[in-house]
Design an enzyme around this catalytic site. Structure first.
Site, mmCIF file in Angstrom:
data_model
loop_
_atom_site.group_PDB
_atom_site.id
_atom_site.type_symbol
_atom_site.label_atom_id
_atom_site.label_comp_id
_atom_site.label_asym_id
_atom_site.label_seq_id
_atom_site.Cartn_x
_atom_site.Cartn_y
_atom_site.Cartn_z
ATOM 1 N N SER A 148 48.081 35.814 47.362
ATOM 2 C CA SER A 148 48.505 34.966 48.484
ATOM 3 C C SER A 148 49.544 33.940 48.044
ATOM 4 O O SER A 148 50.271 33.412 48.873
ATOM 5 C CB SER A 148 47.313 34.191 49.033
ATOM 6 O OG SER A 148 46.303 35.060 49.427
ATOM 7 N N HIS A 169 52.379 41.379 50.118
ATOM 8 C CA HIS A 169 51.319 40.479 50.598
ATOM 9 C C HIS A 169 50.902 40.813 52.030
ATOM 10 O O HIS A 169 51.659 40.588 52.973
ATOM 11 C CB HIS A 169 51.832 39.026 50.501
ATOM 12 C CG HIS A 169 50.838 38.023 50.966
ATOM 13 N ND1 HIS A 169 51.183 36.899 51.686
ATOM 14 C CD2 HIS A 169 49.491 37.966 50.817
ATOM 15 C CE1 HIS A 169 50.094 36.201 51.957
ATOM 16 N NE2 HIS A 169 49.055 36.824 51.447
ATOM 17 N N GLU A 181 54.473 40.444 53.603
ATOM 18 C CA GLU A 181 55.585 39.785 52.916
ATOM 19 C C GLU A 181 55.880 40.561 51.633
ATOM 20 O O GLU A 181 54.985 40.763 50.808
ATOM 21 C CB GLU A 181 55.219 38.343 52.571
ATOM 22 C CG GLU A 181 55.096 37.452 53.797
ATOM 23 C CD GLU A 181 54.596 36.052 53.454
ATOM 24 O OE1 GLU A 181 55.122 35.089 54.006
ATOM 25 O OE2 GLU A 181 53.670 35.929 52.627
ATOM 26 N N ASN A 220 52.098 31.311 54.058
ATOM 27 C CA ASN A 220 51.118 30.357 53.530
ATOM 28 C C ASN A 220 51.732 28.987 53.255
ATOM 29 O O ASN A 220 51.040 27.978 53.294
ATOM 30 C CB ASN A 220 50.422 30.913 52.287
ATOM 31 C CG ASN A 220 49.326 31.883 52.693
ATOM 32 O OD1 ASN A 220 48.823 31.829 53.819
ATOM 33 N ND2 ASN A 220 48.961 32.782 51.808
HETATM 34 N N1 LIG Z 1 41.295 36.596 51.750
HETATM 35 C C1 LIG Z 1 42.467 36.583 52.353
HETATM 36 O O1 LIG Z 1 42.566 36.210 53.517
HETATM 37 C C2 LIG Z 1 43.687 37.057 51.643
HETATM 38 C C3 LIG Z 1 44.838 37.339 52.394
HETATM 39 C C4 LIG Z 1 45.964 37.842 51.744
HETATM 40 C C5 LIG Z 1 45.953 38.006 50.359
HETATM 41 N N2 LIG Z 1 44.827 37.700 49.642
HETATM 42 C C6 LIG Z 1 44.866 37.910 48.192
HETATM 43 O O2 LIG Z 1 44.196 39.125 47.906
HETATM 44 C C7 LIG Z 1 43.544 39.027 46.630
HETATM 45 C C8 LIG Z 1 42.074 39.312 46.831
HETATM 46 O O3 LIG Z 1 41.536 38.373 47.715
HETATM 47 P P1 LIG Z 1 40.169 38.644 48.478
HETATM 48 O O4 LIG Z 1 40.060 37.626 49.537
HETATM 49 O O5 LIG Z 1 40.062 40.088 48.810
HETATM 50 O O6 LIG Z 1 39.130 38.285 47.331
HETATM 51 P P2 LIG Z 1 37.594 38.742 47.188
HETATM 52 O O7 LIG Z 1 36.969 37.699 46.351
HETATM 53 O O8 LIG Z 1 37.017 39.070 48.513
HETATM 54 O O9 LIG Z 1 37.726 40.107 46.351
HETATM 55 C C9 LIG Z 1 38.248 40.129 45.059
HETATM 56 C C10 LIG Z 1 37.692 41.357 44.380
HETATM 57 O O10 LIG Z 1 38.295 41.464 43.094
HETATM 58 C C11 LIG Z 1 37.326 42.046 42.244
HETATM 59 N N3 LIG Z 1 37.751 41.859 40.865
HETATM 60 C C12 LIG Z 1 37.696 40.756 40.104
HETATM 61 N N4 LIG Z 1 38.199 41.004 38.883
HETATM 62 C C13 LIG Z 1 38.595 42.308 38.887
HETATM 63 C C14 LIG Z 1 39.171 43.164 37.920
HETATM 64 N N5 LIG Z 1 39.462 42.734 36.695
HETATM 65 N N6 LIG Z 1 39.416 44.439 38.253
HETATM 66 C C15 LIG Z 1 39.122 44.901 39.503
HETATM 67 N N7 LIG Z 1 38.562 44.127 40.457
HETATM 68 C C16 LIG Z 1 38.310 42.847 40.154
HETATM 69 C C17 LIG Z 1 36.043 41.347 42.631
HETATM 70 O O11 LIG Z 1 34.906 42.073 42.195
HETATM 71 C C18 LIG Z 1 36.171 41.306 44.155
HETATM 72 O O12 LIG Z 1 35.593 42.432 44.764
HETATM 73 C C19 LIG Z 1 43.827 37.632 46.115
HETATM 74 O O13 LIG Z 1 44.912 37.659 45.240
HETATM 75 C C20 LIG Z 1 44.170 36.845 47.369
HETATM 76 O O14 LIG Z 1 45.033 35.775 47.120
HETATM 77 C C21 LIG Z 1 43.692 37.253 50.259
#
Ligand SMILES: NC(=O)c1ccc[n+]([C@@H]2O[C@H](COP(=O)([O-])OP(=O)(O)OC[C@H]3O[C@@H](n4cnc5c(N)ncnc54)[C@H](O)[C@@H]3O)[C@@H](O)[C@H]2O)c1
Length: 313
Positions: A148, A169, A181, A220
């Site tokens: 993000s 993104h 993005e 963001n």
């Molecule tokens: N939540 C949102 O609204 C949102 C929106 C856009 C982008 N993002 C981005 O997406 C990414 C994930 O966010 P999220 O909200 O899905 O997080 P989340 O915490 O729901 O999921 C993250 C996942 O990553 C896994 N993980 C951790 N270390 C790992 C590794 N070494 N190898 C493989 N898997 C691993 C965890 O087990 C978990 O299932 C982040 O970079 C975040 O910034 C999130």
């Protein structure tokens, strides 16, 4: 491309092959297999989105529990869409057949043409992952991060293919939100940026291209101005979080107020991204707001834990 031959070649051969790898351009029609790393909030929906668009998709995570949740979501979502008349039975069956889940990273990326990293928002985790992905993925594969806030130059330098690294993104929920993005870093090739824009279009999204890297990208950065003010008004006791959400929803016409939205996207993500931002700027105004710190320390991350600012059954 014989990957085994690349690995076995001598020092000079390796250098030559590495240079060659930089210019191995992938054309959009050659992208058949996508790997999504991370099966959390974002990863499970990005994987399903790719499978629905006809890509052979593998979703991987270090957590079996998260993979099981993602499997469960798919098993529920597809028949629901069919029942609502939004998807044909054939399309649902095809998507199901296109998607598999595994905790084995090597197996997941082995033959991938495009990799979307959607693991936890921690720079060190992403850096180790990108180094590993670079080692395991075929040389032609693009490595994109769904972060993000973190620009891809922060992870491209641990790979031998910086030209093939970029930000892609998605927004939450990824199956629904149209915007993607695409951020072109100074290391990202034109080919990689164009390919990523076209891939997003094939996933039925409306991508936007950033020609320069900037932390938090467009959306963001714009959103954080509003949400920082909302948190501050709440921390100062000016109004309840419910009323701040209500004002933003009913006066500004946003579909969700900042607190409701943070519950959806994850309070842990809000906390971690602010901490990463603070570590970079050392500017105290970039620290997470007290109300976010309080929720994070109690483990109340929002919908994913059943409680955030609001409670969920
Ligand atoms: N939540 C949102 O609204 C949102 C929106 C856009 C982008 N993002 C981005 O997406 C990414 C994930 O966010 P999220 O909200 O899905 O997080 P989340 O915490 O729901 O999921 C993250 C996942 O990553 C896994 N993980 C951790 N270390 C790992 C590794 N070494 N190898 C493989 N898997 C691993 C965890 O087990 C978990 O299932 C982040 O970079 C975040 O910034 C999130």
């Amino acid at each position: 491309m014989n990957w085994a031959r690349l690995q076995l070649s001598g020092k000079n051969g390796l250098r030559r092959d590495r240079e060659k790898k930089e210019v191995l351009a992938v054309k959009i029609d050659d992208v058949k297999r996508i790997c999504v790393v991370g099966a959390g909030n974002m990863g499970h929906q990005i994987s399903l989105l790719c499978a629905l668009a006809g890509y052979q998709t593998v979703c991987t995570d270090i957590s079996e529990e998260q993979l099981n949740k993602a499997r469960g979501f798919t098993a529920q979502y597809l028949p629901e869409r069919v029942a609502k008349g939004k998807l044909t039975k054939e399309a649902a069956d095809a998507a199901k057949a296109n998607l598999r889940f595994t905790a084995d990273l090597k197996d997941a990326v082995n033959d991938a043409d495009y990799i979307i990293e959607a693991a936890v928002e921690q720079l060190q985790v992403k850096r180790s992952l990108f180094a590993r992905l670079d080692e395991l993925a075929p040389p032609h594969a693009v490595l994109a991060t769904n972060s993000s806030y973190i620009v891809s130059s922060k992870v491209a330098d641990v790979t031998r293919r910086p030209a093939k690294v970029c930000n892609m993104h998605f927004f939450n929920p990824a199956l629904v939100m149209k915007c993607v993005e695409v951020v072109k870093g100074p290391h990202t090739s034109e080919d990689t940026a164009e390919l990523t824009m076209e891939l997003a279009r094939r996933l039925q999204k409306k991508p936007v291209l950033l020609h320069k890297e900037i932390r938090g990208f467009l959306v963001n950065r714009i959103l954080s101005v509003l949400s920082r003010e909302a948190m501050s008004l709440y921390d100062l006791g000016v109004a309840s979080f419910e009323d701040i959400d209500s004002a933003v929803e009913n006066a500004l016409g946003h579909p969700m107020g900042p607190f409701r939205l943070m519950d959806l996207t994850g309070i842990d993500l809000a906390y971690l991204s602010r901490m990463e931002g603070y570590a970079e700027s050392m500017n105290p105004t970039d620290m997470p707001s007290p109300c976010v710190v309080a929720k994070y320390s109690k483990g109340e991350y929002g919908r994913k834990t059943g409680k955030g600012f609001y409670s969920y059954s």
